[in-house]
Write a protein that holds these residues in place. Structure first.
Motif, short mmCIF file in Angstrom:
data_model
loop_
_atom_site.label_atom_id
_atom_site.label_comp_id
_atom_site.label_asym_id
_atom_site.label_seq_id
_atom_site.Cartn_x
_atom_site.Cartn_y
_atom_site.Cartn_z
N ALA A 41 -6.51 -2.35 -1.86
CA ALA A 41 -6.32 -2.62 -0.18
C ALA A 41 -6.21 -1.28 0.28
O ALA A 41 -6.54 -1.31 1.34
CB ALA A 41 -4.92 -3.39 -0.52
N GLU A 42 -5.37 -0.16 -0.40
CA GLU A 42 -4.98 1.03 0.17
C GLU A 42 -5.34 1.73 -0.81
O GLU A 42 -5.42 1.72 -1.96
CB GLU A 42 -3.63 1.19 0.84
CG GLU A 42 -3.49 0.10 2.11
CD GLU A 42 -1.84 0.55 2.60
OE1 GLU A 42 -1.28 1.16 2.04
OE2 GLU A 42 -1.71 -0.19 3.81
N LEU A 43 -5.70 3.16 -0.34
CA LEU A 43 -5.75 4.22 -1.28
C LEU A 43 -5.37 5.60 -0.65
O LEU A 43 -5.02 5.84 0.54
CB LEU A 43 -7.38 4.67 -1.21
CG LEU A 43 -8.09 5.23 -2.52
CD1 LEU A 43 -7.71 4.52 -3.96
CD2 LEU A 43 -9.38 5.53 -2.20
N PRO B 167 0.08 4.28 1.57
CA PRO B 167 0.76 4.60 0.26
C PRO B 167 1.03 3.28 -0.49
O PRO B 167 1.87 3.55 -1.46
CB PRO B 167 2.06 4.93 0.87
CG PRO B 167 2.40 4.36 2.43
CD PRO B 167 0.89 4.23 2.59
N HIS B 168 0.66 2.23 -0.36
CA HIS B 168 1.00 1.01 -0.82
C HIS B 168 -0.07 0.33 -1.75
O HIS B 168 -0.11 -0.91 -2.07
CB HIS B 168 1.47 -0.13 0.03
CG HIS B 168 2.65 0.32 0.97
ND1 HIS B 168 3.97 0.69 0.35
CD2 HIS B 168 2.74 0.63 2.34
CE1 HIS B 168 4.62 1.18 1.45
NE2 HIS B 168 3.99 1.21 2.53
N SER C 20 -2.37 2.52 -10.42
CA SER C 20 -1.61 1.55 -9.51
C SER C 20 0.17 1.86 -10.01
O SER C 20 0.13 2.37 -11.20
CB SER C 20 -2.07 0.31 -9.76
OG SER C 20 -1.89 -0.03 -11.13
N GLU C 21 0.90 1.38 -9.16
CA GLU C 21 2.19 1.58 -9.61
C GLU C 21 2.89 0.84 -10.72
O GLU C 21 2.44 -0.25 -11.17
CB GLU C 21 3.18 1.15 -8.54
CG GLU C 21 4.56 1.49 -8.50
CD GLU C 21 5.38 1.05 -7.22
OE1 GLU C 21 6.71 1.22 -7.41
OE2 GLU C 21 4.84 0.68 -6.33
N ALA C 22 3.47 1.54 -11.68
CA ALA C 22 4.13 0.84 -12.85
C ALA C 22 5.41 0.45 -12.66
O ALA C 22 6.03 0.50 -11.56
CB ALA C 22 4.13 1.79 -14.15
N HIS C 23 5.94 -0.75 -13.51
CA HIS C 23 7.24 -1.21 -13.17
C HIS C 23 8.01 -1.03 -14.44
O HIS C 23 7.92 -1.63 -15.29
CB HIS C 23 6.75 -2.78 -13.11
CG HIS C 23 6.08 -3.09 -11.83
ND1 HIS C 23 6.46 -3.14 -10.41
CD2 HIS C 23 4.77 -3.51 -11.93
CE1 HIS C 23 5.71 -3.53 -9.60
NE2 HIS C 23 4.56 -3.83 -10.27
#
Length: 405
Positions: free
Chosen positions: A352-354, A379-380, A399-402
């Motif tokens: 979606a965003e980069l 940023p998302h 991608s963001e980890a959790h």
């Protein structure tokens, strides 16, 4: 009003009743939708100000609005450079806490008064400056709470019981000054018998000869942005069990409690070096932690691998426990650093965003994004890390980890 600020007569008028009324009117007109030309015209027509006075009032109104947006007190008077160089209010408040045990404090570079305002909450404070105009503005801003005197920061008439604070200029016009003793005033001229804190660039050379061997060096970031370093001496230092000065790192945020860590850098590289693969977790230490050289000990404690010997980027099989000091991202693609292979890698992902970040790679993110066809940025979404490793440059899409709690 010139690029630095008003002249002495104009400053004296600005902080008086007539000047304050004019500034308040200009701010209200601007808030009501008047543009710059309309505000300037009304200052001349409605308040009968000449061009010089109208310009000073309008500039002051603009600076006050910017200052309030940045979290500074409303209604203060600023020069352009004074506001640009003023510490973030969170940072000034955080530093001032170290002076809770001070018998008295002198702010050697009081400027427009922002630091002295916070210091005075902890001990009787006096502000010094050599510029007569800045003294007028500081006296108005501090409203008698802090005495302000004209004095040379390098020769203050204070005794060893008065603790020092200074934030010297690190610019000469538009030119950035490098080296602790190239600041104005120089670091070594600001230190004395009493404990001292001196703000320096976060890009300070850790081997700078002007840095005292027994000083603590603290790196401070606001949110994710590294904003400042501070040299602390004497009783203002944090020390280890052997009474040796430490390095420290601090993260400040508007909506969270301060996070602070101090220790002694180990000087040892943590973890074995290996390449990244899809499914690996990229672990990025906070900038303040890296500049304080405390990231190696944390990486060793977590048994992280390294992506490169020269980069503070680590690898893990699973996300580490949640920590304000670490950002964890899952590697979802590994590719060469060119636009074409990256476009191919992204086709299989729902992006979606980069966001593009570089780590030792001489590529401008804007140029790469343009060559990739200008995908949506922000940023998302996913990140592309361009990293110079021991084996050459590589692009890691993440991608963001959790992390686990």
């Amino acid at each position: 009003m010139d690029a630095e600020g008003p002249d002495l007569d104009t400053a004296t008028w600005l902080v008086g009743v007539e000047g304050r009324h004019a500034v308040s009117a200009a701010r209200q007109w601007g808030a009501d939708g008047a543009d710059d030309l309309q505000v300037a015209e009304r200052l001349r027509r409605d308040l009968a100000l000449d061009a010089a006075a109208a310009g000073a009032v309008h500039t002051t109104a603009v600076l006050q609005a910017r200052a309030v947006a940045a979290g500074h007190p409303d209604g203060w008077f600023w020069t352009r450079s004074g506001l640009e160089q003023a510490s973030h209010p969170l940072v000034a408040r955080w530093r001032a806490r170290r002076y809770a045990q001070a018998p008295a404090i002198v702010d050697l570079t009081v400027g427009c008064g922002a630091d002295a305002h916070e210091l005075a909450a902890h001990a009787p404070t006096v502000g010094c400056d050599v510029d007569a105009t800045r003294l007028v503005l500081a006296r108005a801003n501090l409203a008698g709470r802090v005495p302000v005197v004209r004095a040379d920061a390098t020769r203050p008439a204070v005794g060893p019981s008065v603790w020092r604070w200074a934030d010297p200029s690190r610019r000469d016009g538009t030119r950035r000054l490098h080296g602790l003793d190239n600041a104005r005033p120089a670091l070594s001229s600001l230190l004395g018998e009493s404990p001292a804190g001196v703000a320096v660039s976060p890009a300070v050379d850790l081997t700078d000869p002007a840095l005292p061997d027994d000083a603590e060096l603290e790196f401070v970031q606001v949110g994710s942005r590294l904003v400042e370093a501070v040299v602390w001496t004497g009783a203002l230092r944090e020390v280890d069990r052997e009474d040796r000065a430490t390095r420290s790192a601090t993260i400040l945020a508007e909506d969270a409690a301060p996070v602070h860590l101090h220790g002694t850098p180990t000087g040892e590289l943590a973890g074995r070096v290996r390449g990244a693969a899809i499914g690996d977790v990229l672990v990025l230490p906070a900038p303040a932690l890296v500049r304080a050289r405390l990231h190696e000990a944390m990486a060793a404690e977590l048994d992280l691998d390294r992506l490169s010997r020269r980069r503070a980027i680590f690898l893990a099989a699973e996300p580490p426990s949640r920590s304000p000091w670490l950002r964890s991202e899952v590697v979802v693609a590994v590719a060469p650093t060119g636009a074409r292979p990256l476009r191919r890698a992204l086709r299989a992902l729902d992006v979606a965003e980069l966001e593009v970040l570089t780590h030792g790679v001489d590529t401008r993110p804007a140029d790469l994004l343009r060559a990739m066809g200008n995908p949506p940025t922000g940023p998302h979404g996913h990140r592309i890390h361009l990293v110079r490793t021991d084996a050459g440059a590589v692009a890691l899409v993440t991608s963001e980890a959790h992390p686990s709690e």
